[in-house]
Design a protein around this motif. Sequence first.
Motif, short mmCIF file in Angstrom:
data_model
loop_
_atom_site.label_atom_id
_atom_site.label_comp_id
_atom_site.label_asym_id
_atom_site.label_seq_id
_atom_site.Cartn_x
_atom_site.Cartn_y
_atom_site.Cartn_z
N GLU A 42 0.84 -1.20 0.00
CA GLU A 42 0.00 0.00 0.00
C GLU A 42 0.88 1.26 0.00
O GLU A 42 1.82 1.39 0.79
CB GLU A 42 -0.90 0.01 1.25
N GLY A 43 0.60 2.17 -0.92
CA GLY A 43 1.35 3.42 -1.01
C GLY A 43 2.58 3.34 -1.89
O GLY A 43 3.22 4.37 -2.15
N ARG A 44 2.92 2.14 -2.35
CA ARG A 44 4.07 1.99 -3.24
C ARG A 44 3.58 1.96 -4.69
O ARG A 44 2.38 1.87 -4.95
CB ARG A 44 4.82 0.69 -2.92
N ASP A 45 4.52 2.01 -5.62
CA ASP A 45 4.16 1.97 -7.03
C ASP A 45 3.93 0.51 -7.44
O ASP A 45 4.85 -0.19 -7.85
CB ASP A 45 5.28 2.60 -7.87
N ARG A 46 2.70 0.07 -7.30
CA ARG A 46 2.37 -1.34 -7.55
C ARG A 46 2.66 -1.75 -8.99
O ARG A 46 3.13 -2.86 -9.25
CB ARG A 46 0.90 -1.60 -7.21
N ALA A 47 2.38 -0.86 -9.92
CA ALA A 47 2.60 -1.18 -11.33
C ALA A 47 4.08 -1.38 -11.61
O ALA A 47 4.47 -2.30 -12.35
CB ALA A 47 2.03 -0.08 -12.22
N ALA A 48 4.93 -0.54 -11.03
CA ALA A 48 6.37 -0.66 -11.24
C ALA A 48 6.90 -1.96 -10.64
O ALA A 48 7.73 -2.64 -11.24
CB ALA A 48 7.09 0.53 -10.62
N ILE A 49 6.40 -2.31 -9.45
CA ILE A 49 6.80 -3.58 -8.83
C ILE A 49 6.43 -4.74 -9.75
O ILE A 49 7.23 -5.64 -10.00
CB ILE A 49 6.13 -3.75 -7.46
N GLY A 50 5.22 -4.71 -10.28
CA GLY A 50 4.77 -5.77 -11.17
C GLY A 50 5.63 -5.88 -12.42
O GLY A 50 5.96 -6.99 -12.85
N ARG A 51 6.00 -4.74 -12.99
CA ARG A 51 6.84 -4.76 -14.18
C ARG A 51 8.22 -5.35 -13.88
O ARG A 51 8.77 -6.12 -14.67
CB ARG A 51 6.99 -3.35 -14.75
N GLU A 52 8.78 -4.97 -12.73
CA GLU A 52 10.09 -5.49 -12.37
C GLU A 52 10.04 -6.99 -12.09
O GLU A 52 10.94 -7.74 -12.49
CB GLU A 52 10.63 -4.73 -11.15
N ILE A 53 8.99 -7.44 -11.41
CA ILE A 53 8.81 -8.87 -11.17
C ILE A 53 8.69 -9.61 -12.50
O ILE A 53 9.30 -10.67 -12.70
CB ILE A 53 7.56 -9.13 -10.31
N ASP A 54 7.93 -9.06 -13.42
CA ASP A 54 7.77 -9.69 -14.74
C ASP A 54 9.12 -9.78 -15.46
O ASP A 54 9.40 -10.78 -16.14
CB ASP A 54 6.78 -8.90 -15.59
N ALA A 55 9.93 -8.75 -15.33
CA ALA A 55 11.23 -8.76 -16.01
C ALA A 55 12.15 -9.84 -15.42
O ALA A 55 12.82 -10.56 -16.16
CB ALA A 55 11.90 -7.39 -15.87
N PHE A 56 12.15 -9.97 -14.11
CA PHE A 56 12.96 -11.01 -13.48
C PHE A 56 12.44 -12.40 -13.85
O PHE A 56 13.21 -13.31 -14.13
CB PHE A 56 12.96 -10.83 -11.95
N ASN A 57 11.12 -12.54 -13.88
CA ASN A 57 10.54 -13.83 -14.25
C ASN A 57 10.83 -14.19 -15.71
O ASN A 57 11.00 -15.36 -16.03
CB ASN A 57 9.02 -13.83 -14.00
N ALA A 58 10.86 -13.19 -16.57
CA ALA A 58 11.19 -13.46 -17.98
C ALA A 58 12.60 -14.02 -18.10
O ALA A 58 12.85 -14.94 -18.89
CB ALA A 58 11.05 -12.18 -18.80
#
Length: 204
Positions: free
Chosen positions: A126-142
């Motif tokens: 909560e209060g963090r950039d959730r979309a940015a976290i998701g993009r970074e997680i996706d990049a690591f998972n890729a």
Amino acid sequence: MAEASFLALGDSYTIGEGVPEEGRWPVQLVARLREHGVAVAAPYIVATTGWTTDELSSAMDAAGLHGKYGLVTLLIGVNNQYRGRSSVEYREQFLALLERAGKLAGDSRRVVVVSIPDWGVTAFAEGRDRAAIGREIDAFNAIAHDETHRAHARWVDVTTASREAGARPDMLVDDGLHPSARQYGMWVERIFPQALAAVRELPG
């Protein structure tokens, strides 16, 4: 029939931060495999909350792992992302871990790589950039998916399940960040087929 040995490598998600031992997904997975007639030992877990790829590697050194395991799982990288470590470093260190896992299993097809869940959907974020976290997680998972495919190991996506669970209280423990035993059960539904194939399809 001898039991297949099981090595589970990871971080807080593998050790099951905040859940009782029986709620950890590797323990739930063993129960599920046994229900299907697979003789598999209790998991030997090398995982601690907060570990990054290099810290897991050091812990594997300290554990003196040797021999051949019938099943090896690997889930690592969320703390690399959380600490702002680079994707280039992650690829290099993940690949080294994957190679070690393959050697410990004796065959890379006995290695099941589990994707990094998206903590950005949790109450903790909560209060963090959730979309940015998701993009970074996706990049690591890729990266992890790419190297897993190259190594002919097995890949399981639990990121989708973590996003489905979101911030629901029944899907998280009290810290609002880590999955509950119920959410880990969702993960096991996805991990089970690949784990079953790993222990059943290959000679001992």
